[in-house]
Design a protein around this motif. Sequence first.
Motif, PDB file in Angstrom:
ATOM      1  N   GLY A  99      34.310  41.329  54.139  1.00 51.87           N
ATOM      2  CA  GLY A  99      34.678  41.897  52.850  1.00 51.87           C
ATOM      3  C   GLY A  99      35.003  40.869  51.789  1.00 51.87           C
ATOM      4  N   ASP A 100      35.006  39.591  52.175  1.00 53.13           N
ATOM      5  CA  ASP A 100      35.326  38.531  51.217  1.00 53.13           C
ATOM      6  C   ASP A 100      34.046  37.914  50.645  1.00 53.13           C
ATOM      7  OD1 ASP A 100      38.068  38.822  51.397  1.00 53.13           O
ATOM      8  OD2 ASP A 100      38.244  37.417  53.058  1.00 53.13           O
ATOM      9  N   HIS A 101      34.246  37.055  49.663  1.00 57.41           N
ATOM     10  CA  HIS A 101      33.136  36.488  48.896  1.00 57.41           C
ATOM     11  C   HIS A 101      33.392  35.010  48.640  1.00 57.41           C
ATOM     12  CE1 HIS A 101      31.336  35.516  44.836  1.00 57.41           C
ATOM     13  NE2 HIS A 101      30.262  35.960  45.466  1.00 57.41           N
ATOM     14  N   ARG A 144      34.219  36.969  41.814  1.00 62.19           N
ATOM     15  CA  ARG A 144      34.605  38.362  41.976  1.00 62.19           C
ATOM     16  C   ARG A 144      36.091  38.409  42.334  1.00 62.19           C
ATOM     17  NH1 ARG A 144      29.854  40.057  46.304  1.00 62.19           N
ATOM     18  NH2 ARG A 144      28.045  39.258  45.111  1.00 62.19           N
ATOM     19  N   PRO A 145      36.707  39.575  42.277  1.00 59.32           N
ATOM     20  CA  PRO A 145      38.119  39.670  42.671  1.00 59.32           C
ATOM     21  C   PRO A 145      38.368  39.243  44.116  1.00 59.32           C
ATOM     22  CG  PRO A 145      37.471  41.600  41.417  1.00 59.32           C
ATOM     23  CD  PRO A 145      36.212  40.825  41.663  1.00 59.32           C
ATOM     24  N   ASN A 146      37.353  39.386  44.985  1.00 59.40           N
ATOM     25  CA  ASN A 146      37.518  39.037  46.402  1.00 59.40           C
ATOM     26  C   ASN A 146      36.993  37.649  46.746  1.00 59.40           C
ATOM     27  OD1 ASN A 146      34.863  39.847  45.953  1.00 59.40           O
ATOM     28  ND2 ASN A 146      34.585  40.673  48.004  1.00 59.40           N
ATOM     29  N   THR A 147      36.723  36.808  45.726  1.00 56.82           N
ATOM     30  CA  THR A 147      36.283  35.429  45.979  1.00 56.82           C
ATOM     31  C   THR A 147      37.434  34.628  46.581  1.00 56.82           C
ATOM     32  OG1 THR A 147      34.707  35.512  44.147  1.00 56.82           O
ATOM     33  CG2 THR A 147      35.351  33.333  44.940  1.00 56.82           C
ATOM     34  N   LYS A 148      37.137  33.893  47.656  1.00 61.46           N
ATOM     35  CA  LYS A 148      38.177  33.146  48.370  1.00 61.46           C
ATOM     36  C   LYS A 148      38.042  31.634  48.275  1.00 61.46           C
ATOM     37  CE  LYS A 148      40.508  36.640  49.895  1.00 61.46           C
ATOM     38  NZ  LYS A 148      40.690  36.929  51.328  1.00 61.46           N
ATOM     39  N   ALA A 149      36.889  31.112  47.867  1.00 54.71           N
ATOM     40  CA  ALA A 149      36.721  29.652  47.815  1.00 54.71           C
ATOM     41  C   ALA A 149      35.440  29.309  47.067  1.00 54.71           C
ATOM     42  CB  ALA A 149      36.667  29.054  49.219  1.00 54.71           C
ATOM     43  N   VAL A 150      35.363  28.043  46.651  1.00 54.23           N
ATOM     44  CA  VAL A 150      34.142  27.454  46.110  1.00 54.23           C
ATOM     45  C   VAL A 150      33.722  26.340  47.055  1.00 54.23           C
ATOM     46  CG1 VAL A 150      33.088  26.231  44.185  1.00 54.23           C
ATOM     47  CG2 VAL A 150      34.805  27.997  43.744  1.00 54.23           C
ATOM     48  N   GLN A 175      40.401  30.219  39.018  1.00 54.05           N
ATOM     49  CA  GLN A 175      40.196  31.481  39.738  1.00 54.05           C
ATOM     50  C   GLN A 175      41.149  31.615  40.930  1.00 54.05           C
ATOM     51  OE1 GLN A 175      38.047  33.835  38.726  1.00 54.05           O
ATOM     52  NE2 GLN A 175      37.206  32.627  37.026  1.00 54.05           N
ATOM     53  N   LYS A 176      42.086  30.647  41.051  1.00 48.70           N
ATOM     54  CA  LYS A 176      43.115  30.674  42.092  1.00 48.70           C
ATOM     55  C   LYS A 176      42.538  30.580  43.509  1.00 48.70           C
ATOM     56  CE  LYS A 176      46.310  33.377  39.235  1.00 48.70           C
ATOM     57  NZ  LYS A 176      45.482  33.257  38.012  1.00 48.70           N
ATOM     58  N   VAL A 177      41.483  29.760  43.643  1.00 48.11           N
ATOM     59  CA  VAL A 177      40.884  29.518  44.954  1.00 48.11           C
ATOM     60  C   VAL A 177      40.669  28.022  45.139  1.00 48.11           C
ATOM     61  CG1 VAL A 177      39.746  31.771  45.012  1.00 48.11           C
ATOM     62  CG2 VAL A 177      38.514  29.783  44.113  1.00 48.11           C
ATOM     63  N   PRO A 178      40.544  27.557  46.382  1.00 49.49           N
ATOM     64  CA  PRO A 178      40.346  26.127  46.637  1.00 49.49           C
ATOM     65  C   PRO A 178      38.895  25.701  46.478  1.00 49.49           C
ATOM     66  CG  PRO A 178      40.443  27.298  48.715  1.00 49.49           C
ATOM     67  CD  PRO A 178      40.722  28.320  47.637  1.00 49.49           C
ATOM     68  N   LEU A 179      38.713  24.412  46.189  1.00 49.46           N
ATOM     69  CA  LEU A 179      37.390  23.792  46.176  1.00 49.46           C
ATOM     70  C   LEU A 179      37.199  23.030  47.484  1.00 49.46           C
ATOM     71  CD1 LEU A 179      34.718  22.893  44.883  1.00 49.46           C
ATOM     72  CD2 LEU A 179      35.984  21.023  43.784  1.00 49.46           C
ATOM     73  N   PRO A 232      49.714  34.972  48.274  1.00 44.09           N
ATOM     74  CA  PRO A 232      49.796  35.587  49.603  1.00 44.09           C
ATOM     75  C   PRO A 232      48.827  36.743  49.806  1.00 44.09           C
ATOM     76  CG  PRO A 232      51.703  36.165  48.266  1.00 44.09           C
ATOM     77  CD  PRO A 232      50.976  35.092  47.525  1.00 44.09           C
ATOM     78  N   ASP A 233      48.530  37.484  48.744  1.00 44.66           N
ATOM     79  CA  ASP A 233      47.588  38.596  48.892  1.00 44.66           C
ATOM     80  C   ASP A 233      46.158  38.117  49.074  1.00 44.66           C
ATOM     81  OD1 ASP A 233      49.669  40.400  48.603  1.00 44.66           O
ATOM     82  OD2 ASP A 233      49.427  40.530  46.431  1.00 44.66           O
ATOM     83  N   LYS A 234      45.842  36.964  48.501  1.00 46.09           N
ATOM     84  CA  LYS A 234      44.480  36.414  48.620  1.00 46.09           C
ATOM     85  C   LYS A 234      44.275  35.684  49.941  1.00 46.09           C
ATOM     86  CE  LYS A 234      42.384  35.035  44.850  1.00 46.09           C
ATOM     87  NZ  LYS A 234      41.059  35.738  44.795  1.00 46.09           N
ATOM     88  N   PHE A 235      45.359  35.081  50.464  1.00 43.22           N
ATOM     89  CA  PHE A 235      45.253  34.316  51.712  1.00 43.22           C
ATOM     90  C   PHE A 235      46.288  34.796  52.729  1.00 43.22           C
ATOM     91  CE2 PHE A 235      43.981  31.518  48.165  1.00 43.22           C
ATOM     92  CZ  PHE A 235      42.651  31.354  48.496  1.00 43.22           C
ATOM     93  N   PRO A 236      46.169  36.048  53.169  1.00 44.95           N
ATOM     94  CA  PRO A 236      47.170  36.596  54.097  1.00 44.95           C
ATOM     95  C   PRO A 236      47.197  35.890  55.443  1.00 44.95           C
ATOM     96  CG  PRO A 236      45.283  38.069  53.906  1.00 44.95           C
ATOM     97  CD  PRO A 236      45.126  37.029  52.835  1.00 44.95           C
ATOM     98  N   GLY A 237      46.057  35.327  55.863  1.00 48.50           N
ATOM     99  CA  GLY A 237      46.034  34.646  57.152  1.00 48.50           C
ATOM    100  C   GLY A 237      46.957  33.446  57.214  1.00 48.50           C
ATOM    101  N   LEU A 238      47.201  32.844  56.076  1.00 49.36           N
ATOM    102  CA  LEU A 238      48.096  31.694  56.003  1.00 49.36           C
ATOM    103  C   LEU A 238      49.505  32.084  55.596  1.00 49.36           C
ATOM    104  CD1 LEU A 238      45.627  29.217  54.312  1.00 49.36           C
ATOM    105  CD2 LEU A 238      46.827  28.724  56.438  1.00 49.36           C
ATOM    106  N   CYS A 239      49.631  33.182  54.851  1.00 50.46           N
ATOM    107  CA  CYS A 239      50.911  33.520  54.211  1.00 50.46           C
ATOM    108  C   CYS A 239      51.599  34.742  54.817  1.00 50.46           C
ATOM    109  CB  CYS A 239      50.694  33.768  52.720  1.00 50.46           C
ATOM    110  SG  CYS A 239      49.926  32.387  51.856  1.00 50.46           S
TER     111      CYS A 239
END
Length: 428
Positions: A99-101, A144-150, A175-179, A232-239
């Motif tokens: 479900g992630d992007h 997208r809203p569900n983008t997790k990384a670049v 976009q609040k994601v890691p490179l 925390p909502d974007k990276f629940p596995g860590l947070c």
Amino acid sequence: MKNQHIDTLCVQAGHSPRSGEPRVLPVVQSTTFKYDTCEAMGRLFDLEAAGHFYSRLANPTCDTVAAKIAALEGGVAAMLTSSGQAASFFSLFNICGAGDHIVSAGPIYGGTFNLFNVTMKKMGIEFTFVDPDADVAVLEQAFRPNTKAVFAESLSNPRGVVLDIEKFAALAHNQKVPLIIDNTFPTPINCRPFEWGADIVIHSTTKYMDGHATSVGGALVDSGNFDWSLYPDKFPGLCRPDPSYHGLVYTERFGKGAYITKAVAQLMRDLGASPAPLNAFLLNLGLETLHLRMRRHSDNALAVAEYLENHPRVAWINYCGLPSSKYYELGKKYLPNGASGVIAFGVKGGREASVAFMDRLTLGAIVTHVADARTSLLHPASSTHRQLSEAELIEAGVSQDLVRLSVGIEHVGDIVADLEKALLTMDN
């Protein structure tokens, strides 16, 4: 001694023997490690204590080499994997799921493109591939809203595209994601992605880091600079609490070490892409001369590129060390110590001519491998990128005539003589 030069880190980092211990990194060829009490081992399984209990998760030889690579990249923690492909997969799967992007640069290694576009797609993870040379406004549309990384390569395989790391870091962080950067071709000798804002660096250590085509391997390095706890909502596995470790929260327990700890404790535990201790030992031997070899690779490749650029049988060439390259200025910025040893070019006459040229070489070998001490070549469209459609080849920046030349550390005069002979005898 702090702030040592990277040349010294190549030789000394990671292994610091005490009095009477082996000066050379030992190979700890053991699957298991003995403890005196069940409680002591239990604390290891609960991640409450550091140590080794099973080599699938941690091994002294592998951990020492990982620490050296972390030092070379300027990161806070690192881990080894059994291959560069495993490192690519772990780097993303550690923070995303069905479900992630992910936003990825299009010009990347064919195996990585296939991993993303086919295998991880089957797992429910979507990828949008972008042109790294595009304007920021165009790149922003990929999110997208569900983008997790670049994800991108600092110097792309095989085309030789130089990534504007600073631009992509700002884009990702907005976009609040890691490179995540694959720094395989430049290595930390020639490129320092963390200094330009990258958050995670990966390597296929099979290439320049090993340097001798002896061992397949990979590595992940965390800069420690991306604050996962802010999202925390974007990276629940860590947070959020991990039920497989009694509700442990990685960011709370391990701070800047959260990302690598989770990758080891979860992904290596469950997927088992662990490196062999002997391979780690051989990798360390390569790392000890990395600073010497990368300079020779870069010097040789520049001389070869200058020769090819002026040859009447060469249709085009891309090597960022050449002033004529569109990536020359980016190369000076991000690869100040040299453009590495990989050159992309095409022979006049298209695919058939490029293949015919390769078949006439004697010093340069046609092999799947790239980036070791020996000069080698590959025709990506018929090998590493063979499974891609014509449209996908274009997206990956691979033309039908592209030859990937990996310039070795032999005498440059002999390398040029081999190329000259092959080019001159094509009509015979």
